[in-house]
Write a protein that holds these residues in place. Structure first.
Motif, PDB file in Angstrom:
ATOM      1  N   SER A  56      -0.104   4.129  31.833  1.00 12.94           N
ATOM      2  CA  SER A  56       1.240   4.508  32.293  1.00 12.94           C
ATOM      3  C   SER A  56       2.308   3.559  31.761  1.00 12.94           C
ATOM      4  N   LYS A  57       1.938   2.300  31.504  1.00 13.34           N
ATOM      5  CA  LYS A  57       2.912   1.337  31.014  1.00 13.34           C
ATOM      6  C   LYS A  57       3.096   1.389  29.488  1.00 13.34           C
ATOM      7  N   THR A  58       2.133   1.980  28.808  1.00 13.05           N
ATOM      8  CA  THR A  58       2.188   1.953  27.335  1.00 13.05           C
ATOM      9  C   THR A  58       2.054   3.327  26.710  1.00 13.05           C
ATOM     10  N   CYS A  59       2.100   4.404  27.503  1.00  9.64           N
ATOM     11  CA  CYS A  59       1.846   5.742  26.952  1.00  9.64           C
ATOM     12  C   CYS A  59       2.879   6.130  25.901  1.00  9.64           C
ATOM     13  N   HIS A  60       4.130   5.682  26.066  1.00  5.36           N
ATOM     14  CA  HIS A  60       5.158   6.018  25.080  1.00  5.36           C
ATOM     15  C   HIS A  60       4.888   5.356  23.739  1.00  5.36           C
ATOM     16  N   LEU A  61       4.179   4.220  23.745  1.00  3.36           N
ATOM     17  CA  LEU A  61       3.804   3.564  22.491  1.00  3.36           C
ATOM     18  C   LEU A  61       2.535   4.177  21.912  1.00  3.36           C
ATOM     19  N   LEU A  62       1.576   4.475  22.778  1.00  5.97           N
ATOM     20  CA  LEU A  62       0.318   5.046  22.312  1.00  5.97           C
ATOM     21  C   LEU A  62       0.501   6.446  21.750  1.00  5.97           C
ATOM     22  N   ALA A  63       1.510   7.160  22.220  1.00  5.03           N
ATOM     23  CA  ALA A  63       1.740   8.522  21.735  1.00  5.03           C
ATOM     24  C   ALA A  63       2.595   8.565  20.477  1.00  5.03           C
ATOM     25  N   ASP A  64       2.988   7.403  19.977  1.00  4.35           N
ATOM     26  CA  ASP A  64       3.866   7.375  18.800  1.00  4.35           C
ATOM     27  C   ASP A  64       3.176   7.986  17.587  1.00  4.35           C
ATOM     28  N   GLY A  65       3.864   8.913  16.943  1.00  2.00           N
ATOM     29  CA  GLY A  65       3.360   9.505  15.708  1.00  2.00           C
ATOM     30  C   GLY A  65       2.552  10.768  15.895  1.00  2.00           C
ATOM     31  N   ILE A  66       2.131  11.091  17.139  1.00  2.00           N
ATOM     32  CA  ILE A  66       1.307  12.289  17.351  1.00  2.00           C
ATOM     33  C   ILE A  66       2.108  13.544  17.045  1.00  2.00           C
ATOM     34  N   LEU A  67       3.332  13.609  17.575  1.00  3.30           N
ATOM     35  CA  LEU A  67       4.163  14.791  17.341  1.00  3.30           C
ATOM     36  C   LEU A  67       4.450  14.974  15.861  1.00  3.30           C
ATOM     37  N   TYR A  68       4.758  13.880  15.177  1.00  3.55           N
ATOM     38  CA  TYR A  68       5.059  13.981  13.746  1.00  3.55           C
ATOM     39  C   TYR A  68       3.837  14.440  12.958  1.00  3.55           C
ATOM     40  N   ALA A  69       2.646  13.923  13.326  1.00  6.54           N
ATOM     41  CA  ALA A  69       1.427  14.328  12.628  1.00  6.54           C
ATOM     42  C   ALA A  69       1.132  15.802  12.838  1.00  6.54           C
ATOM     43  N   GLN A  70       1.351  16.285  14.058  1.00  6.94           N
ATOM     44  CA  GLN A  70       1.111  17.701  14.321  1.00  6.94           C
ATOM     45  C   GLN A  70       2.121  18.585  13.584  1.00  6.94           C
ATOM     46  N   GLN A  71       3.352  18.105  13.469  1.00  7.18           N
ATOM     47  CA  GLN A  71       4.353  18.861  12.713  1.00  7.18           C
ATOM     48  C   GLN A  71       3.974  18.960  11.244  1.00  7.18           C
ATOM     49  N   ARG A  72       3.418  17.894  10.694  1.00  9.14           N
ATOM     50  CA  ARG A  72       2.983  17.930   9.295  1.00  9.14           C
ATOM     51  C   ARG A  72       1.779  18.848   9.111  1.00  9.14           C
ATOM     52  N   ILE A  73       0.844  18.812  10.075  1.00  5.63           N
ATOM     53  CA  ILE A  73      -0.334  19.677   9.973  1.00  5.63           C
ATOM     54  C   ILE A  73       0.072  21.142  10.029  1.00  5.63           C
ATOM     55  N   ALA A  74       0.984  21.460  10.958  1.00  2.00           N
ATOM     56  CA  ALA A  74       1.442  22.846  11.083  1.00  2.00           C
ATOM     57  C   ALA A  74       2.543  23.196  10.100  1.00  2.00           C
ATOM     58  N   ASN A  75       3.025  22.164   9.392  1.00  2.00           N
ATOM     59  CA  ASN A  75       4.145  22.365   8.460  1.00  2.00           C
ATOM     60  C   ASN A  75       5.319  23.036   9.164  1.00  2.00           C
ATOM     61  N   ASN A  76       5.597  22.538  10.367  1.00  2.00           N
ATOM     62  CA  ASN A  76       6.651  23.113  11.183  1.00  2.00           C
ATOM     63  C   ASN A  76       7.338  21.985  11.933  1.00  2.00           C
ATOM     64  N   ARG A  77       8.556  21.678  11.528  1.00  2.00           N
ATOM     65  CA  ARG A  77       9.301  20.599  12.192  1.00  2.00           C
ATOM     66  C   ARG A  77       9.867  21.031  13.544  1.00  2.00           C
ATOM     67  N   GLY A  78       9.682  22.289  13.922  1.00  2.00           N
ATOM     68  CA  GLY A  78      10.237  22.774  15.179  1.00  2.00           C
ATOM     69  C   GLY A  78       9.337  22.567  16.378  1.00  2.00           C
ATOM     70  N   ILE A  79       8.103  22.108  16.169  1.00  2.00           N
ATOM     71  CA  ILE A  79       7.182  21.896  17.285  1.00  2.00           C
ATOM     72  C   ILE A  79       7.706  20.759  18.170  1.00  2.00           C
ATOM     73  N   ILE A  80       7.706  20.985  19.474  1.00  2.00           N
ATOM     74  CA  ILE A  80       8.183  19.979  20.432  1.00  2.00           C
ATOM     75  C   ILE A  80       7.140  19.848  21.529  1.00  2.00           C
ATOM     76  N   PHE A  81       6.730  18.600  21.847  1.00  2.00           N
ATOM     77  CA  PHE A  81       5.795  18.326  22.924  1.00  2.00           C
ATOM     78  C   PHE A  81       6.576  17.853  24.149  1.00  2.00           C
ATOM     79  N   PRO A  82       6.029  18.038  25.337  1.00  2.00           N
ATOM     80  CA  PRO A  82       6.706  17.529  26.544  1.00  2.00           C
ATOM     81  C   PRO A  82       6.848  16.015  26.490  1.00  2.00           C
ATOM     82  N   ILE A  83       7.924  15.526  27.030  1.00  2.00           N
ATOM     83  CA  ILE A  83       8.161  14.084  27.081  1.00  2.00           C
ATOM     84  C   ILE A  83       7.268  13.468  28.145  1.00  2.00           C
ATOM     85  N   LEU A  84       6.524  12.402  27.755  1.00  2.00           N
ATOM     86  CA  LEU A  84       5.600  11.736  28.685  1.00  2.00           C
ATOM     87  C   LEU A  84       6.358  10.913  29.713  1.00  2.00           C
TER      88      LEU A  84
END
Length: 870
Positions: free
Chosen positions: A842-870
Motif C-alpha cells: 500500500s505504501k509503494t504500489c504507485h512505484l511498483l505499478a510504474d510502466g505497466i500501463l505504458y507496456a500494455q499500451q505498446r503491446i496493444a498498440n493503443n495509447r488510449g488504454i487507461i487503467f484505474p488509478i491505484l
C-alpha cells in the motif's frame, strides 16, 4: 552515428573523460605563444556561418608536424583563436613519426581512382571480395549482416573478436587451396583456383583478377616470398621445407616501412633452430591453422594486400616516439649504419615513449597531400580495415589487463588475516577472477559506474527535463564537399563522419550549456514556406516522419500493421502535458503540408524540433518521450566482454581518435565504505600475506581517513559522508582529506543491497550521521551506543514496521525501472522477511505499478488504454 547526452545543468562546461595514450584530442589548458592570434579573422576563415547554418569549413590546414589535413575546429586550445594552430589528433603534436605510404602501382590506381570505366566500377563495388581473393590469412570474424538489407548504407559490423589465421603451404589431399596456399599450389591454374573459391562468381572479372595477380607478384614482398617457397618446392630432393614469416625488423620503424623479401620470410630445411616469439613457421603440408599475433609486423599486410600493395609493415611494437630536438617532419639523427650496429643501445622503455596501436591507426587514417590515398579511398574495404584496427587496439589493452591481473588482486583485510592464520601464505592461493576493471572504457563495470553517477546527479539537481538524441547527418555540406570531389559516399569514410560529428556535437554542447538554447521553444509544425523557406526545406528534409501507415506499409517503423512511433499524431491546438508526464506538442490544422516521397503530409507527421538548432546544425535534435555463490569460481570477465561485443566502422573510428563516449557535470565522487576490518587491500600473486599485513597503510582507507578528518577539521562536524566531498578533497597518495580550494563535487555512496546485512545498515546510518570519529560514533544515537548498526537504525526509526523495505523500494526507484522494482518486491516476499506485505504494497504500489500501463499500451498498440488509478 548518434550520441545521447544527459543534461543536468543549465550552464557550465562539459567535463569529458578520455581514454588516451598520454595525450588527447580534447582541449589542452596549456598553449604556446605562436598559437596566439595576431588578428581577429582566424575563426571566420575556418568556421563560417551562412544563413544561420554553422559551417565548420574544409580541412585546409596542414599539421606542422605530420602534414595531415585538419579542420580549424580540431585544433588544441579551442578556447583561443590561433593563426598557427597545433593538432594532437593526428600525431600527438609531433610525438608520432611514421613513414608515409607511397603511391600504389598504376594498375591499382586505375582500379581505385578511375570512376568512368566499367572495370574500375566493378572493382570498387567488389573490392572486399577481390581483397579476400588475394589475402594470405583468413579474416576469422563473425560478420553481422542483419542491417545490410538495402534500406541503409553498407556497413561492416562484427561480433566478438577478429582472429587472423594461416595454414600450411600446401592443402591437405582432397581439399581446395585457400588464402596463402593459392600462391604456392597449382600456380598454373592460379586464376581459376582463386575464382573457384567463391560460391557466387557473378561479379568476378577475370581480367581484374589476372591484373591484380601480376601486380602483387611484381611489387608485393609477401607474394614474392611465397613464390620463393613455391620455386623451392618444385626442386627435387626437398622434402622437409618450412617457411618462416619473420616479425622482427632491425631498421627504424619511424623511417622505414617497406621491407625486402629477406626481411619478411626465410626458407628453412629441417628443424627450426631459432625463431622469435611472434614468428610464424608455415609447414609444408598439415591440417592445422596458426593464429597470427596482432603484434606481428605483417599482421595487416597479410590480410589487406590491396591496401598495402607493396607489403608495407603495419604496427610495430617498441617503435619510439619522435626524439626531442629533431626537425619538424624530418628525421636525421639516426642513420641506417647506426641501426645496424647492435652495440648502440635503445632507450630504456618507459610508460609513454613507445608507439601504441591507437597512435599508429590515428596517424595512418589521416589524409595528407604528399601521401598516397590508397587506404582512404578503398570504400568498403576501408570499413573492414577500421573495424580490424580497432579490435587490434582493444586486444592490446585487454592483453595487458590479462597479463597484469597480479596488479589487480584485491581482498579484505579481515579475510587476509584469516588466510594467514590458516596457513595460506601466498596471494595466488586465495581464489582468482580475471577482472575487467571499471577504468576500461566500455566494460560493464565502467557502464554501471557511469549510470549510478548520472543518477546521483539527478538526485541532487532533480530529474532531467530533456533527453536529447543528436544524430549525424551524412548530407552536411562539409561532408559532401570533401567526399564529393573524390566520388566517395559518406559511408565510405566513417572517420570523416566521426570527426565532423564530434565538432558539431561540441558546438551543440556549447549552445545548450552556455547559450541556454535548452530554454527555447520546441516546434512540431511545418513552417510557412513564404516567410521562412530555409526552415521549411529543412523540416521537409529532416523532420518529417515516414510517411507510414496506409500510405506506406513497408516503412521500417511499421509493426503489426501500425506505426510503432504512433504517427500520424492527432491535431493539438496547444502544447500540454499528459497524465503520464509526457509532452503533447502543439499541432494545429493550419493547412501547411509538404510532399514527402510522393505523399502529401501535414503537421501530424512532424517530429518535434528546435528551429534555431535545426537551422544552425541541420541535424535531427529530437526530445525522446519514451520513458552470489559460497564457493569461489574462476570467472573471465575479459572473455565475457569480447563475446558480447559488436564493432562497427563508426564506433571504431570514434574510439581510434580517442573521442570520449561520456561526459558529465558536475563531477561525482564515488564514496566507498566498509565495516571495521573489511577495508580493501591490494596485493600481487607473489606477495606473502604476512608481508602485506605488515604494511603501515594496510589498515587505512578513504573511509577511515574520513574519521581522522572529522577529528582534525571543526567544519567537518556538520557534514555527512556524502556532503563531505563538497568541502574536502581526498589525496590518494597521502591517504588523507584536505579542504577543497575550488570546484564542486557531488558525493555518491556506493549502493549495497539489503542482503549485505550490517554493511547495508552502515550505509543507512551514513546518510544521516554527521562528523563521526569512529565506528562507535556511527552506532551512537541520542548519546546511547548500540551494539550493531541495525540496532542504531532501529533507534533512528529507519527500520521496524517494515519501513526498511519501503525505504529500499523508494531508494531503488531513483535508478531502477518499474520492472526492477516489481522483481525486487517479489524477492522480498520470497525471502519471508517482510512482516506486513500488504502494508508495504500500500505504501509503494504507485512505484511498483510504474510502466505497466505504458507496456500494455505498446503491446496493444493503443495509447488510449487507461487503467484505474491505484
Amino acid at each position: 552515428m548518434q550520441l545521447n547526452e544527459l543534461f543536468a545543468s543549465d550552464s557550465g562546461d562539459d567535463n569529458m573523460n578520455d581514454e588516451s595514450d598520454g595525450y588527447s584530442s580534447a582541449t589542452n589548458s596549456s598553449f604556446d605563444e605562436d598559437e596566439m592570434s595576431n588578428g581577429t579573422n582566424a575563426m571566420e576563415t575556418f568556421e563560417i556561418t551562412s544563413g544561420g547554418y554553422y559551417d565548420i569549413g574544409d580541412p585546409v590546414i596542414e599539421c606542422q608536424y605530420c602534414g595531415a589535413n585538419m579542420w580549424y575546429s580540431e585544433r588544441k586550445n579551442k578556447c583561443r583563436h590561433a593563426s598557427n594552430p597545433k593538432f594532437s589528433m593526428c600525431c600527438g603534436s609531433g610525438k608520432v613519426q611514421l613513414p608515409l605510404l607511397k603511391p600504389a602501382p598504376k594498375v591499382l590506381q586505375h582500379l581505385l581512382f578511375d570512376n568512368e570505366s566499367c572495370e574500375s566500377k566493378n572493382f570498387q563495388q567488389q573490392i572486399r571480395m577481390y581483397n579476400v581473393m588475394f589475402a594470405f590469412t583468413s579474416p576469422g570474424a563473425k560478420v553481422d549482416n542483419r542491417f545490410n538489407n538495402g534500406r541503409c548504407p553498407p556497413n561492416f559490423r562484427i561480433q566478438g573478436q577478429s582472429c587472423h589465421r594461416i595454414g600450411s603451404m600446401l592443402p591437405m589431399p582432397g581439399q581446395n587451396p585457400r588464402f596463402a596456399q593459392l600462391y604456392v599450389y597449382d600456380t598454373e591454374n592460379e586464376i581459376e583456383n582463386r575464382i573457384h573459391g567463391f560460391r557466387s562468381k557473378s561479379g568476378v572479372d577475370v581480367n581484374i583478377v589476372r591484373k591484380l595477380s601480376e601486380m602483387l607478384y611484381e611489387h608485393n614482398v609477401h607474394a614474392q616470398s611465397f613464390r620463393m617457397a613455391r620455386d623451392r618446392l618444385c626442386e627435387e630432393g626437398v622434402s622437409d621445407l618450412k617457411l618462416r614469416l619473420i616479425s622482427e625488423r632491425r631498421n627504424d620503424g619511424r623511417i622505414y616501412n617497406q621491407p625486402t623479401v629477406s626481411e619478411v620470410a626465410a626458407l628453412i630445411v629441417g628443424d627450426v633452430d631459432t625463431a622469435e616469439k611472434r614468428d610464424i613457421i608455415v609447414q609444408k603440408q598439415c591440417g592445422e591453422l596458426q593464429r597470427i599475433d596482432e603484434y606481428h609486423t605483417s599482421y595487416l599486410g597479410y590480410q589487406y594486400p590491396l591496401l598495402f600493395p607493396y607489403g608495407e609493415d603495419g604496427y610495430r611494437p617498441n617503435v619510439r616516439h619522435r626524439d626531442k630536438g629533431t626537425n619538424i617532419r624530418h628525421f636525421t639523427d639516426i642513420t641506417q649504419s647506426e641501426q645496424n650496429n647492435k652495440d648502440i643501445p635503445w632507450e630504456e622503455a618507459t610508460k609513454r615513449n613507445r608507439l601504441t596501436i591507437r597512435e599508429w591507426l590515428a596517424f595512418r587514417i589521416q589524409s595528407r597531400s604528399n601521401e598516397a590515398q590508397t587506404l582512404l579511398r578503398s570504400r568498403r574495404l576501408y570499413q573492414q580495415f577500421l573495424v580490424d584496427g580497432f579490435t587490434m587496439m582493444e586486444s592490446e589493452r585487454l592483453r595487458w589487463l590479462r597479463k597484469n591481473q597480479s596488479k589487480l588482486r584485491v581482498g579484505k583485510y579481515h579475510n587476509l588475516n584469516e588466510y594467514n592464520s590458516n596457513g595460506e601464505t601466498h596471494g595466488s592461493n586465495t581464489c582468482k577472477r580475471v577482472v575487467l576493471p571499471s577504468s576500461y572504457v566500455g566494460s560493464r563495470r565502467y557502464m554501471d559506474q557511469l549510470y549510478f553517477d548520472g543518477m546521483a546527479i539527478c538526485s541532487y539537481v532533480g530529474f532531467l527535463d530533456l533527453f536529447i538524441t543528436f544524430t549525424c547527418n551524412p548530407n552536411w555540406p562539409e561532408i559532401q564537399r570533401l567526399l564529393g570531389s573524390v566520388h566517395l559516399k559518406a559511408s565510405d569514410r566513417p572517420d570523416i563522419i566521426s570527426r565532423v560529428f564530434k565538432m558539431k556535437f561540441d558546438e551543440l554542447l556549447s549552445d545548450l550549456t552556455k547559450k541556454s538554447l535548452l530554454r527555447k521553444v520546441l516546434a512540431s509544425e511545418i513552417p510557412d514556406q513564404d516567410t521562412n523557406e530555409e526552415l521549411y526545406n529543412l523540416v521537409k528534409t529532416h523532420m518529417i516522419h515516414g510517411p507510414c501507415g496506409f500510405a506506406n506499409r513497408s516503412s521500417p517503423c511499421m509493426k503489426d500493421g501500425k506505426c510503432s512511433k504512433y504517427f500520424p499524431k492527432q491535431f493539438q491546438p496547444e502544447t500540454i502535458v499528459d497524465q503520464d508526464g509526457f509532452p503533447v506538442y502543439r499541432r494545429r490544422d493550419n493547412g501547411h503540408t509538404v510532399l514527402k516521397n510522393g505523399i502529401q503530409v501535414d503537421n501530424r507527421n512532424v517530429v518535434p524540433y528546435n528551429a534555431k538548432l535545426l537551422t544552425k546544425i541541420t541535424a535531427a535534435i529530437v526530445p525522446n518521450d519514451d520513458g552470489t555463490s559460497n564457493h569461489p569460481q574462476n570467472i573471465d570477465e575479459i572473455k565475457q566482454y569480447i563475446d558480447c561485443r559488436y564493432v562497427s566502422p563508426s564506433e571504431a573510428s570514434w574510439r581510434i581518435f580517442s573521442f570520449p563516449i561520456h561526459g558529465r557535470k558536475p563531477a561525482v565522487e564515488r564514496l566507498y565504505f566498509h565495516c571495521e576490518g573489511q577495508n580493501s587491500v591490494y596485493y600481487t600473486d607473489f606477495d606473502r600475506i604476512n608481508t602485506v599485513l605488515e604494511k603501515p597503510s594496510v589498515t587505512e582507507s578513504m573511509f577511515t581517513s574520513w574519521f581522522e578528518a572529522n577529528c582534525k577539521y571543526p567544519e567537518a562536524q556538520n557534514l555527512t559522508y556524502s556532503k563531505f566531498v563538497s568541502k574536502f578533497v581526498y589525496v590518494k597518495k597521502k591517504r588523507e582529506w584536505k579542504p577543497r580550494q575550488k570546484g564542486y563535487t557531488i558525493g555518491r555512496l556506493i549502493w549495497v543491497p539489503p542482503t549485505t546485512g550490517k554493511l547495508y545498515y552502515l550505509r543507512l546510518m551514513l546518510t544521516h550521521v554527521k562528523g563521526p570519529r569512529s565506528y562507535n560514533d556511527i552506532k551512537t544515537v541520542n548519546n546511547v551506543k548500540y551494539d550493531t548498526f541495525r540496532d542504531a537504525c532501529f533507534a533512528m526509526g529507519f527500520i521496524g514496521d517494515d519501513r526498511e523495505f519501503i525505504a529500499v523500494i523508494k531508494e531503488a526507484n531513483h535508478w531502477g525501472s518499474g520492472q526492477y522494482l516489481r522483481l525486487l518486491f517479489v524477492h522480498m516476499l520470497l525471502s519471508g522477511s517482510i512482516n506486513r506485505p500488504r502494508h508495504v504494497w500500500s505504501k509503494t504500489c504507485h512505484l511498483l505499478a510504474d510502466g505497466i500501463l505504458y507496456a500494455q499500451q505498446r503491446i496493444a498498440n493503443n495509447r488510449g488504454i487507461i487503467f484505474p488509478i491505484l
